[in-house]
Motif scaffolding. Sequence first.
Motif, PDB file in Angstrom:
ATOM      1  N   ARG A 224      10.588   4.204  -3.431  1.00 49.72           N
ATOM      2  CA  ARG A 224      11.676   5.177  -3.554  1.00 49.72           C
ATOM      3  C   ARG A 224      11.865   6.009  -2.281  1.00 49.72           C
ATOM      4  O   ARG A 224      13.003   6.213  -1.837  1.00 49.72           O
ATOM      5  CB  ARG A 224      11.391   6.113  -4.727  1.00 49.72           C
ATOM      6  CG  ARG A 224      12.419   7.229  -4.893  1.00 49.72           C
ATOM      7  CD  ARG A 224      12.063   8.127  -6.067  1.00 49.72           C
ATOM      8  NE  ARG A 224      12.930   9.302  -6.124  1.00 49.72           N
ATOM      9  CZ  ARG A 224      12.789  10.303  -6.987  1.00 49.72           C
ATOM     10  NH1 ARG A 224      11.796  10.254  -7.885  1.00 49.72           N
ATOM     11  NH2 ARG A 224      13.608  11.336  -6.968  1.00 49.72           N
ATOM     12  N   PHE A 225      10.757   6.458  -1.681  1.00 53.92           N
ATOM     13  CA  PHE A 225      10.863   7.393  -0.563  1.00 53.92           C
ATOM     14  C   PHE A 225      10.689   6.734   0.805  1.00 53.92           C
ATOM     15  O   PHE A 225      10.961   7.367   1.823  1.00 53.92           O
ATOM     16  CB  PHE A 225       9.813   8.504  -0.730  1.00 53.92           C
ATOM     17  CG  PHE A 225       9.989   9.332  -1.968  1.00 53.92           C
ATOM     18  CD1 PHE A 225      10.955  10.327  -2.023  1.00 53.92           C
ATOM     19  CD2 PHE A 225       9.217   9.101  -3.092  1.00 53.92           C
ATOM     20  CE1 PHE A 225      11.130  11.084  -3.178  1.00 53.92           C
ATOM     21  CE2 PHE A 225       9.384   9.852  -4.244  1.00 53.92           C
ATOM     22  CZ  PHE A 225      10.349  10.847  -4.295  1.00 53.92           C
ATOM     23  N   ALA A 226      10.222   5.497   0.853  1.00 55.14           N
ATOM     24  CA  ALA A 226      10.079   4.783   2.128  1.00 55.14           C
ATOM     25  C   ALA A 226      10.272   3.293   1.897  1.00 55.14           C
ATOM     26  O   ALA A 226       9.361   2.487   2.083  1.00 55.14           O
ATOM     27  CB  ALA A 226       8.710   5.058   2.736  1.00 55.14           C
ATOM     28  N   PRO A 227      11.480   2.896   1.469  1.00 56.05           N
ATOM     29  CA  PRO A 227      11.699   1.498   1.078  1.00 56.05           C
ATOM     30  C   PRO A 227      11.614   0.505   2.237  1.00 56.05           C
ATOM     31  O   PRO A 227      11.335  -0.673   2.015  1.00 56.05           O
ATOM     32  CB  PRO A 227      13.121   1.522   0.488  1.00 56.05           C
ATOM     33  CG  PRO A 227      13.771   2.707   1.128  1.00 56.05           C
ATOM     34  CD  PRO A 227      12.696   3.721   1.306  1.00 56.05           C
ATOM     35  N   ASN A 228      11.830   0.958   3.445  1.00 58.40           N
ATOM     36  CA  ASN A 228      11.832   0.037   4.582  1.00 58.40           C
ATOM     37  C   ASN A 228      10.485  -0.049   5.287  1.00 58.40           C
ATOM     38  O   ASN A 228      10.319  -0.848   6.211  1.00 58.40           O
ATOM     39  CB  ASN A 228      12.904   0.475   5.597  1.00 58.40           C
ATOM     40  CG  ASN A 228      14.298   0.453   4.986  1.00 58.40           C
ATOM     41  OD1 ASN A 228      14.627  -0.455   4.207  1.00 58.40           O
ATOM     42  ND2 ASN A 228      15.114   1.461   5.296  1.00 58.40           N
ATOM     43  N   ALA A 229       9.542   0.769   4.897  1.00 55.61           N
ATOM     44  CA  ALA A 229       8.227   0.760   5.551  1.00 55.61           C
ATOM     45  C   ALA A 229       7.354  -0.319   4.919  1.00 55.61           C
ATOM     46  O   ALA A 229       7.371  -0.527   3.707  1.00 55.61           O
ATOM     47  CB  ALA A 229       7.565   2.125   5.410  1.00 55.61           C
ATOM     48  N   ASN A 230       6.605  -0.981   5.757  1.00 54.20           N
ATOM     49  CA  ASN A 230       5.710  -2.033   5.263  1.00 54.20           C
ATOM     50  C   ASN A 230       4.493  -2.106   6.179  1.00 54.20           C
ATOM     51  O   ASN A 230       4.259  -3.102   6.851  1.00 54.20           O
ATOM     52  CB  ASN A 230       6.432  -3.377   5.207  1.00 54.20           C
ATOM     53  CG  ASN A 230       5.605  -4.435   4.495  1.00 54.20           C
ATOM     54  OD1 ASN A 230       4.684  -4.111   3.750  1.00 54.20           O
ATOM     55  ND2 ASN A 230       5.915  -5.699   4.747  1.00 54.20           N
ATOM     56  N   THR A 231       3.764  -1.043   6.220  1.00 52.28           N
ATOM     57  CA  THR A 231       2.621  -0.953   7.120  1.00 52.28           C
ATOM     58  C   THR A 231       1.447  -1.757   6.571  1.00 52.28           C
ATOM     59  O   THR A 231       1.125  -1.679   5.383  1.00 52.28           O
ATOM     60  CB  THR A 231       2.183   0.512   7.293  1.00 52.28           C
ATOM     61  OG1 THR A 231       3.319   1.273   7.717  1.00 52.28           O
ATOM     62  CG2 THR A 231       1.074   0.641   8.308  1.00 52.28           C
ATOM     63  N   ALA A 232       0.814  -2.521   7.458  1.00 54.85           N
ATOM     64  CA  ALA A 232      -0.359  -3.302   7.060  1.00 54.85           C
ATOM     65  C   ALA A 232      -1.527  -2.360   6.787  1.00 54.85           C
ATOM     66  O   ALA A 232      -1.635  -1.296   7.405  1.00 54.85           O
ATOM     67  CB  ALA A 232      -0.721  -4.298   8.154  1.00 54.85           C
ATOM     68  N   PRO A 233      -2.428  -2.732   5.881  1.00 55.24           N
ATOM     69  CA  PRO A 233      -3.555  -1.842   5.541  1.00 55.24           C
ATOM     70  C   PRO A 233      -4.540  -1.719   6.698  1.00 55.24           C
ATOM     71  O   PRO A 233      -4.799  -2.676   7.424  1.00 55.24           O
ATOM     72  CB  PRO A 233      -4.201  -2.541   4.341  1.00 55.24           C
ATOM     73  CG  PRO A 233      -3.839  -3.985   4.488  1.00 55.24           C
ATOM     74  CD  PRO A 233      -2.462  -3.990   5.091  1.00 55.24           C
ATOM     75  N   THR A 234      -5.073  -0.535   6.857  1.00 51.63           N
ATOM     76  CA  THR A 234      -6.095  -0.304   7.884  1.00 51.63           C
ATOM     77  C   THR A 234      -7.501  -0.262   7.275  1.00 51.63           C
ATOM     78  O   THR A 234      -8.485  -0.226   8.010  1.00 51.63           O
ATOM     79  CB  THR A 234      -5.846   1.029   8.609  1.00 51.63           C
ATOM     80  OG1 THR A 234      -5.823   2.084   7.656  1.00 51.63           O
ATOM     81  CG2 THR A 234      -4.528   0.984   9.367  1.00 51.63           C
ATOM     82  N   ARG A 235      -7.570  -0.260   5.961  1.00 53.99           N
ATOM     83  CA  ARG A 235      -8.871  -0.289   5.291  1.00 53.99           C
ATOM     84  C   ARG A 235      -8.799  -1.221   4.091  1.00 53.99           C
ATOM     85  O   ARG A 235      -7.769  -1.302   3.415  1.00 53.99           O
ATOM     86  CB  ARG A 235      -9.282   1.114   4.829  1.00 53.99           C
ATOM     87  CG  ARG A 235      -9.540   2.085   5.958  1.00 53.99           C
ATOM     88  CD  ARG A 235     -10.312   3.306   5.475  1.00 53.99           C
ATOM     89  NE  ARG A 235      -9.587   4.049   4.456  1.00 53.99           N
ATOM     90  CZ  ARG A 235     -10.144   4.997   3.708  1.00 53.99           C
ATOM     91  NH1 ARG A 235     -11.423   5.269   3.832  1.00 53.99           N
ATOM     92  NH2 ARG A 235      -9.419   5.658   2.815  1.00 53.99           N
ATOM     93  N   LEU A 236      -9.904  -1.894   3.858  1.00 56.23           N
ATOM     94  CA  LEU A 236     -10.023  -2.798   2.716  1.00 56.23           C
ATOM     95  C   LEU A 236     -11.236  -2.381   1.894  1.00 56.23           C
ATOM     96  O   LEU A 236     -12.172  -1.767   2.405  1.00 56.23           O
ATOM     97  CB  LEU A 236     -10.187  -4.250   3.170  1.00 56.23           C
ATOM     98  CG  LEU A 236      -9.090  -4.835   4.060  1.00 56.23           C
ATOM     99  CD1 LEU A 236      -9.478  -6.236   4.516  1.00 56.23           C
ATOM    100  CD2 LEU A 236      -7.754  -4.875   3.327  1.00 56.23           C
ATOM    101  N   MET A 237     -11.189  -2.753   0.630  1.00 58.16           N
ATOM    102  CA  MET A 237     -12.324  -2.499  -0.253  1.00 58.16           C
ATOM    103  C   MET A 237     -12.778  -3.842  -0.811  1.00 58.16           C
ATOM    104  O   MET A 237     -11.983  -4.599  -1.357  1.00 58.16           O
ATOM    105  CB  MET A 237     -11.914  -1.558  -1.384  1.00 58.16           C
ATOM    106  CG  MET A 237     -13.042  -1.204  -2.334  1.00 58.16           C
ATOM    107  SD  MET A 237     -12.489  -0.059  -3.647  1.00 58.16           S
ATOM    108  CE  MET A 237     -12.368   1.464  -2.722  1.00 58.16           C
ATOM    109  N   ILE A 238     -14.058  -4.146  -0.627  1.00 53.09           N
ATOM    110  CA  ILE A 238     -14.588  -5.408  -1.143  1.00 53.09           C
ATOM    111  C   ILE A 238     -15.713  -5.110  -2.124  1.00 53.09           C
ATOM    112  O   ILE A 238     -16.398  -4.079  -2.020  1.00 53.09           O
ATOM    113  CB  ILE A 238     -15.099  -6.337  -0.019  1.00 53.09           C
ATOM    114  CG1 ILE A 238     -16.334  -5.717   0.668  1.00 53.09           C
ATOM    115  CG2 ILE A 238     -14.004  -6.638   0.989  1.00 53.09           C
ATOM    116  CD1 ILE A 238     -17.025  -6.656   1.633  1.00 53.09           C
TER     117      ILE A 238
END
Length: 405
Positions: A224-238
Amino acid sequence: MTTRFPMVWKLLKKHISVPQFVGFVLANLIGMTIVLLGFQFYRDVVPLLTSEDGFLKSDYVVVSKKVGTAQAISQRSLSFTPAEIEDLAAQPFVDRVGQFTAAEFKVDASMSIDGKQVLNAELPIESVPDEFVDVPKEEWTFAEDSTLVPIILPRSYITMYNFGFAQNRALPKVSEGLVSLIAFDLRIHGNGQEAQYKGKVIGFSGRLNAILVPQSFMEMANQRFAPNANTAPTRLMITTANLAEEDITQYMEDNGFEAEDDRLNTEKTTFFLRLMITVVMAIGLVISLLSFYILMLSIYLLVQKNADKLQNLLLIGYRPSQVARPYQLLTIALNVVVLLLALLVVAYLRSHYMRVVEVLFSTSGKATLLPAIGLGVLLFVVVTLLNMAVIRRKIVRIWHGKERV
């Protein structure tokens, strides 16, 4: 027995040395207090250091890319590519991989406690897949037509409030049991829109440094507030079955990843805390043993001074148990006094250090004094039985004529 006991007691009173017994009480009180306080402190603090996070799965590791020099950062992105995520998920030591989803919009947060505003700033919020959050589903849900958002706060926020704000302004300190005092408001704006949400704080996490919200809320808000943003994750959880597996460390090193996990530091802290408490308790035991020796020496002197008279009492029909009983009752009374005084001192000192512990760990102080009481009673029983056995043995030796003045 009622007529014979006063006679033995009169002999005992004639040679009692008050300074000797006062010395025993003081020495044993110091030793007993050190032992009980060390044990109680261990039982109060170590479980808090070693406990798992109450809101996140216990077998997870947060993975990020190593941050090097400014030149290195500019040469490569700190975000994970889809290929890197797939490769990590394919490793045999990985059970599941989840991505941290960051807010692509601006979030102004306002936090008040008991009606007093303590925070008003732009803060980061994140989400992780719901299966990584160890919270009942009914508490960790967000409906799109609702303005109420469940929130897990970093424990550091509450620690800073308790120490830096509440302490100076005479405000109530917040613990796990007092989350209802916290009012949290979120003002979100982006894409030409703005909305207000009320956060419902359900607890604190000691292993994350950002505000955690449900994945469903984050997906809705980003769309809704940032429909065009698609930033890749900088942290993962395993999640992994064995956090100590060597392949994990080697894989991280080969790929320039690092695990954001403070459990190793916690284990080191716990080890040194255990070592320190063990040394302190050992010193306390040595002092207690020395005081035990003082008591036995005092009783021996009392018996020795009355050896002839005690032997005469034994010869006219007194049993060794009757002759030994006044001395035994004296040691029991002294040991009871020491135990009660030691527990009072421990309770007083514990009331002071628990205030700091409750602030640091945001606990509600549910721990009790039972560990110290249990250990104190155990030491009392062991020492008292040993005292009684030694005294009886001394009287029996006099009875058999093996010891005389």
